[in-house]
Design a protein around this motif. Structure first.
Motif, PDB file in Angstrom:
ATOM      1  N   ARG A  78       0.839  -1.192   0.000  1.00 61.35           N
ATOM      2  CA  ARG A  78       0.000   0.000   0.000  1.00 61.35           C
ATOM      3  C   ARG A  78       0.873   1.240   0.000  1.00 61.35           C
ATOM      4  NH1 ARG A  78      -2.519  -2.300   4.670  1.00 61.35           N
ATOM      5  NH2 ARG A  78      -2.073  -0.375   5.802  1.00 61.35           N
ATOM      6  N   VAL A  79       0.521   2.199  -0.819  1.00 60.23           N
ATOM      7  CA  VAL A  79       1.150   3.512  -0.827  1.00 60.23           C
ATOM      8  C   VAL A  79       0.025   4.474  -0.493  1.00 60.23           C
ATOM      9  CG1 VAL A  79       2.401   5.208  -2.211  1.00 60.23           C
ATOM     10  CG2 VAL A  79       2.833   2.768  -2.556  1.00 60.23           C
ATOM     11  N   GLN A  80       0.181   5.199   0.623  1.00 60.37           N
ATOM     12  CA  GLN A  80      -0.941   5.972   1.139  1.00 60.37           C
ATOM     13  C   GLN A  80      -0.459   7.217   1.864  1.00 60.37           C
ATOM     14  OE1 GLN A  80      -2.231   2.641   3.600  1.00 60.37           O
ATOM     15  NE2 GLN A  80      -1.689   3.789   5.473  1.00 60.37           N
ATOM     16  N   ALA A  81      -1.329   8.201   1.955  1.00 56.55           N
ATOM     17  CA  ALA A  81      -1.027   9.413   2.718  1.00 56.55           C
ATOM     18  C   ALA A  81      -1.298   9.202   4.202  1.00 56.55           C
ATOM     19  CB  ALA A  81      -1.860  10.582   2.189  1.00 56.55           C
ATOM     20  N   GLU A  82      -2.272   8.356   4.520  1.00 48.61           N
ATOM     21  CA  GLU A  82      -2.702   8.159   5.901  1.00 48.61           C
ATOM     22  C   GLU A  82      -1.662   7.408   6.720  1.00 48.61           C
ATOM     23  OE1 GLU A  82      -4.445   6.650   3.257  1.00 48.61           O
ATOM     24  OE2 GLU A  82      -5.571   8.489   2.902  1.00 48.61           O
ATOM     25  N   HIS A  93       5.767  10.494  -5.132  1.00 44.97           N
ATOM     26  CA  HIS A  93       5.931   9.233  -5.854  1.00 44.97           C
ATOM     27  C   HIS A  93       5.153   9.298  -7.155  1.00 44.97           C
ATOM     28  CE1 HIS A  93       1.996   7.103  -5.266  1.00 44.97           C
ATOM     29  NE2 HIS A  93       1.846   8.134  -4.464  1.00 44.97           N
ATOM     30  N   TYR A  94       5.361   8.296  -7.986  1.00 47.92           N
ATOM     31  CA  TYR A  94       4.673   8.199  -9.261  1.00 47.92           C
ATOM     32  C   TYR A  94       3.613   7.111  -9.117  1.00 47.92           C
ATOM     33  CZ  TYR A  94       4.116   8.317 -14.303  1.00 47.92           C
ATOM     34  OH  TYR A  94       3.621   8.470 -15.565  1.00 47.92           O
ATOM     35  N   PRO A  95       2.330   7.487  -8.907  1.00 51.04           N
ATOM     36  CA  PRO A  95       1.276   6.479  -8.686  1.00 51.04           C
ATOM     37  C   PRO A  95       1.248   5.429  -9.802  1.00 51.04           C
ATOM     38  CG  PRO A  95       0.443   8.674  -8.259  1.00 51.04           C
ATOM     39  CD  PRO A  95       1.810   8.853  -8.889  1.00 51.04           C
ATOM     40  N   GLY A  96       1.035   4.215  -9.403  1.00 53.16           N
ATOM     41  CA  GLY A  96       1.030   3.095 -10.344  1.00 53.16           C
ATOM     42  C   GLY A  96       2.422   2.502 -10.481  1.00 53.16           C
ATOM     43  N   MET A  97       3.379   3.300 -10.888  1.00 49.86           N
ATOM     44  CA  MET A  97       4.751   2.817 -11.020  1.00 49.86           C
ATOM     45  C   MET A  97       5.310   2.411  -9.653  1.00 49.86           C
ATOM     46  SD  MET A  97       8.307   4.770 -12.010  1.00 49.86           S
ATOM     47  CE  MET A  97       7.780   5.440 -13.559  1.00 49.86           C
ATOM     48  N   THR A  98       5.035   3.208  -8.655  1.00 48.10           N
ATOM     49  CA  THR A  98       5.552   2.925  -7.317  1.00 48.10           C
ATOM     50  C   THR A  98       5.036   1.588  -6.805  1.00 48.10           C
ATOM     51  OG1 THR A  98       5.664   5.287  -6.876  1.00 48.10           O
ATOM     52  CG2 THR A  98       5.772   3.816  -4.969  1.00 48.10           C
ATOM     53  N   GLU A  99       3.738   1.372  -6.917  1.00 46.94           N
ATOM     54  CA  GLU A  99       3.151   0.109  -6.447  1.00 46.94           C
ATOM     55  C   GLU A  99       3.713  -1.084  -7.215  1.00 46.94           C
ATOM     56  OE1 GLU A  99       0.225   3.347  -5.412  1.00 46.94           O
ATOM     57  OE2 GLU A  99       1.503   2.900  -7.134  1.00 46.94           O
ATOM     58  N   ARG A 100       3.855  -0.934  -8.532  1.00 47.49           N
ATOM     59  CA  ARG A 100       4.419  -2.037  -9.332  1.00 47.49           C
ATOM     60  C   ARG A 100       5.844  -2.361  -8.906  1.00 47.49           C
ATOM     61  NH1 ARG A 100       1.480   0.588 -13.201  1.00 47.49           N
ATOM     62  NH2 ARG A 100       3.275   1.689 -14.067  1.00 47.49           N
ATOM     63  N   GLN A 101       6.641  -1.335  -8.632  1.00 52.15           N
ATOM     64  CA  GLN A 101       8.021  -1.577  -8.218  1.00 52.15           C
ATOM     65  C   GLN A 101       8.070  -2.243  -6.847  1.00 52.15           C
ATOM     66  OE1 GLN A 101      10.614  -1.401 -10.129  1.00 52.15           O
ATOM     67  NE2 GLN A 101      12.009  -2.066  -8.537  1.00 52.15           N
ATOM     68  N   GLU A 104       5.777  -4.156  -5.583  1.00 49.74           N
ATOM     69  CA  GLU A 104       5.330  -5.537  -5.800  1.00 49.74           C
ATOM     70  C   GLU A 104       6.446  -6.391  -6.385  1.00 49.74           C
ATOM     71  OE1 GLU A 104       1.811  -4.919  -8.153  1.00 49.74           O
ATOM     72  OE2 GLU A 104       0.647  -4.294  -6.388  1.00 49.74           O
ATOM     73  N   ALA A 105       7.257  -5.824  -7.268  1.00 47.48           N
ATOM     74  CA  ALA A 105       8.386  -6.566  -7.844  1.00 47.48           C
ATOM     75  C   ALA A 105       9.442  -6.865  -6.771  1.00 47.48           C
ATOM     76  CB  ALA A 105       9.007  -5.767  -8.996  1.00 47.48           C
ATOM     77  N   ILE A 106       9.694  -5.916  -5.901  1.00 49.03           N
ATOM     78  CA  ILE A 106      10.645  -6.128  -4.807  1.00 49.03           C
ATOM     79  C   ILE A 106      10.114  -7.214  -3.879  1.00 49.03           C
ATOM     80  CG2 ILE A 106      11.695  -5.052  -2.772  1.00 49.03           C
ATOM     81  CD1 ILE A 106      11.668  -2.387  -4.418  1.00 49.03           C
ATOM     82  N   GLU A 107       8.828  -7.163  -3.579  1.00 50.20           N
ATOM     83  CA  GLU A 107       8.201  -8.180  -2.722  1.00 50.20           C
ATOM     84  C   GLU A 107       8.297  -9.562  -3.374  1.00 50.20           C
ATOM     85  OE1 GLU A 107       4.944 -10.840  -1.569  1.00 50.20           O
ATOM     86  OE2 GLU A 107       5.134  -9.807  -3.475  1.00 50.20           O
ATOM     87  N   ALA A 108       8.058  -9.647  -4.684  1.00 52.61           N
ATOM     88  CA  ALA A 108       8.137 -10.924  -5.398  1.00 52.61           C
ATOM     89  C   ALA A 108       9.548 -11.499  -5.329  1.00 52.61           C
ATOM     90  CB  ALA A 108       7.699 -10.748  -6.855  1.00 52.61           C
ATOM     91  N   GLU A 109      10.550 -10.634  -5.394  1.00 54.21           N
ATOM     92  CA  GLU A 109      11.937 -11.103  -5.293  1.00 54.21           C
ATOM     93  C   GLU A 109      12.213 -11.656  -3.897  1.00 54.21           C
ATOM     94  OE1 GLU A 109      15.817 -12.094  -6.363  1.00 54.21           O
ATOM     95  OE2 GLU A 109      14.036 -11.682  -7.568  1.00 54.21           O
ATOM     96  N   ALA A 110      11.683 -11.026  -2.874  1.00 57.83           N
ATOM     97  CA  ALA A 110      11.855 -11.553  -1.511  1.00 57.83           C
ATOM     98  C   ALA A 110      11.203 -12.925  -1.391  1.00 57.83           C
ATOM     99  CB  ALA A 110      11.259 -10.586  -0.487  1.00 57.83           C
TER     100      ALA A 110
END
Length: 150
Positions: A4-8, A52-60, A62-68
């Motif tokens: 999640r990328v959020q302001a809250e 941040h760049y919405p959409g790109m940030t979440e995809r990146q 998710e890719a880092i998480e997939a590598e873990a």
């Protein structure tokens, strides 16, 4: 997986409870919560604005998480990163990993933070008594991320 990328703001206890609810196979959870400091580079910081760049940030993320997940046997992963104007003491990021084994939980959490610091598209603007300044990439962050090269 949750990214999640959020302001809250987020509640670490509530996030932990949600991550572990009903998971009797989990033997260890590692959590890292990053906070805004009031000093950076020897100067006082009154606020930090994260962009941040919405959409790109979440995809990146998710890719880092997939590598873990590829590297360690993880039951679950949580990454929450805030954006917007934050003040000293505010929470910026939460990374949590859950695994049957503590080593996997510890190592994967550290990996996620190291790669997030160098690969996630966030930009930080610090407010100081001398004015605003963009935060430059740190060599020490690159060195920390490099330890995970395969």
């Amino acid at each position: 997986m949750t990214v999640r990328v959020q302001a809250e703001d987020f509640d670490v206890g509530a996030e932990y409870a949600a991550l572990t609810a009903g998971r009797s196979s989990v033997g260890g959870v590692t959590l890292f919560a990053g906070l805004v400091r009031d000093i950076a580079g020897g100067e006082a910081v009154s606020a930090m604005t994260l962009e941040h760049y919405p959409g790109m940030t979440e995809r990146q993320l998710e890719a880092i998480e997939a590598e873990a997940r590829r590297r360690w046997p993880l039951d679950d992963v949580l990454i929450v990163h805030r954006y917007g104007r934050l003040e000293p003491g505010d929470q910026i990021v939460l990374v949590a990993t859950a695994s049957a084994h503590r080593d996997a939980a510890f190592e994967s959490c550290r990996f996620l933070i190291d790669w997030l610091k160098t690969r996630a598209p966030f930009w930080k603007l610090e407010a100081t008594p001398e004015g605003e300044r963009w935060v430059e990439a740190k060599g020490s962050d690159d060195e920390a991320a490099a330890r995970w090269a395969e």
